[in-house]
Motif scaffolding. Sequence first.
Motif, PDB file in Angstrom:
ATOM      1  N   ALA A 109       0.730  -1.223   0.063  1.00 37.51           N
ATOM      2  CA  ALA A 109       0.019  -0.109  -0.007  1.00 37.51           C
ATOM      3  C   ALA A 109       0.780   1.169   0.050  1.00 37.51           C
ATOM      4  O   ALA A 109       0.559   2.268  -0.633  1.00 37.51           O
ATOM      5  N   GLY A 113       1.177   4.234  -2.893  1.00 38.90           N
ATOM      6  CA  GLY A 113       0.707   5.523  -2.745  1.00 38.90           C
ATOM      7  C   GLY A 113       1.861   6.442  -3.285  1.00 38.90           C
ATOM      8  O   GLY A 113       1.659   7.289  -3.900  1.00 38.90           O
ATOM      9  N   THR A 178      -5.115   2.752   6.774  1.00 41.18           N
ATOM     10  CA  THR A 178      -3.883   2.878   5.815  1.00 41.18           C
ATOM     11  C   THR A 178      -3.957   4.258   5.285  1.00 41.18           C
ATOM     12  O   THR A 178      -2.448   4.837   5.120  1.00 41.18           O
ATOM     13  N   PHE A 179      -4.741   5.023   5.464  1.00 46.09           N
ATOM     14  CA  PHE A 179      -4.619   6.575   4.962  1.00 46.09           C
ATOM     15  C   PHE A 179      -3.766   7.216   5.973  1.00 46.09           C
ATOM     16  O   PHE A 179      -2.848   7.979   5.897  1.00 46.09           O
ATOM     17  N   VAL A 182      -0.147   6.076   5.291  1.00 49.60           N
ATOM     18  CA  VAL A 182       0.443   6.422   4.079  1.00 49.60           C
ATOM     19  C   VAL A 182       0.791   8.065   4.166  1.00 49.60           C
ATOM     20  O   VAL A 182       1.710   8.796   3.677  1.00 49.60           O
ATOM     21  N   TYR A 183      -0.379   8.791   5.009  1.00 47.92           N
ATOM     22  CA  TYR A 183      -0.077  10.117   4.943  1.00 47.92           C
ATOM     23  C   TYR A 183       1.066  10.572   6.067  1.00 47.92           C
ATOM     24  O   TYR A 183       1.809  11.626   5.379  1.00 47.92           O
ATOM     25  N   ALA A 259      -4.384   4.302   0.481  1.00 44.83           N
ATOM     26  CA  ALA A 259      -3.113   4.840  -0.011  1.00 44.83           C
ATOM     27  C   ALA A 259      -3.520   5.827  -1.148  1.00 44.83           C
ATOM     28  O   ALA A 259      -2.755   6.775  -1.188  1.00 44.83           O
ATOM     29  N   ALA A 260      -4.331   5.578  -2.011  1.00 45.29           N
ATOM     30  CA  ALA A 260      -4.678   6.333  -2.831  1.00 45.29           C
ATOM     31  C   ALA A 260      -5.104   7.915  -2.523  1.00 45.29           C
ATOM     32  O   ALA A 260      -4.832   8.935  -2.792  1.00 45.29           O
ATOM     33  N   ALA A 262      -4.555   9.160   0.512  1.00 44.49           N
ATOM     34  CA  ALA A 262      -3.580   9.866   1.057  1.00 44.49           C
ATOM     35  C   ALA A 262      -2.506  10.347   0.169  1.00 44.49           C
ATOM     36  O   ALA A 262      -2.130  11.711   0.226  1.00 44.49           O
ATOM     37  N   ALA A 263      -2.312   9.755  -1.197  1.00 46.44           N
ATOM     38  CA  ALA A 263      -1.440  10.422  -2.048  1.00 46.44           C
ATOM     39  C   ALA A 263      -2.184  11.420  -2.790  1.00 46.44           C
ATOM     40  O   ALA A 263      -1.562  12.677  -2.922  1.00 46.44           O
TER      41      ALA A 263
END
Length: 287
Positions: A109, A113, A178-179, A182-183, A259-260, A262-263
Amino acid sequence: MAKDMEAGGHGGFSAKDYHDPPPAPFIDPEEFIQWSFYRAIIAEFIATLLFLYITVLTVIGYKSQIDPTKGGDDCGGVGILGIAWAFGGMIFVLVYCTAGISGGHINPAVTFGLFLARKVSLVRAVLYMAAQCLGAVCGCGLVKAFQKAYYSKYGGGANELADGYSKGTGLAAEIIGTFVLVYTVFSATDPKRNARDSHVPVLAPLPIGFAVFMVHLATIPITGTGINPARSFGAAVMYGKDKAWDDQWIFWVGPFIGAAIAAIYHVLILRAGAAKALGSYRSSGTI
């Protein structure tokens, strides 16, 4: 190029330039002839193997210590707090060890990201994910070899949706968890932060490991906490029971969505990617 002005005068801080690295190419053929590329893949494999070995052993050890058939009780063992520390602590250690070699992803993940943010190429992202999944399987295989009597009895450390929770709740928990992770990765490794706060000794693996720890505290009771598709996949492969596979999609779809998000949040909003793109569009004189 942009410049952040740090405090001057008595504080002893001076202006320092920072440069955003250029976007990674979608496919970079030169990577295939560089030893550093293969070294990074090996580092991701070994790091994920060690991560699963330590953390799954911790989970199985805890469950065996609270097993009432063996005279255990709910107050025995390391508890959920100890399990969360095992996951967060290992991420801290392994990211610290591998950051200068592979970037210390140890999680498909995170790799996904960073790929969306053009930090890694498609080829590197795909091979990282393959190495991470293979490392997770091997790490769980070592646990199974050492704890054969307990491995299947105590669930093999596999992620499963807890009783009483819907699939939607489990998916949301994985997305949000996950946010957060990854953030934190984006924030801790932001070159602008490194330039602006160059006088503050910030160790990037520390907040990343701490984010993993906090997310585990929140979501262990719901999904056992995945937020890492390789971790969930490796445990499911070695455990091999239907229940571990029934909800496996949650532990892939949820982390990839988180993850997406957060990116997108980091690149387009926090780093003002959308505003910069709009400004360039307007300045070109195109209506």
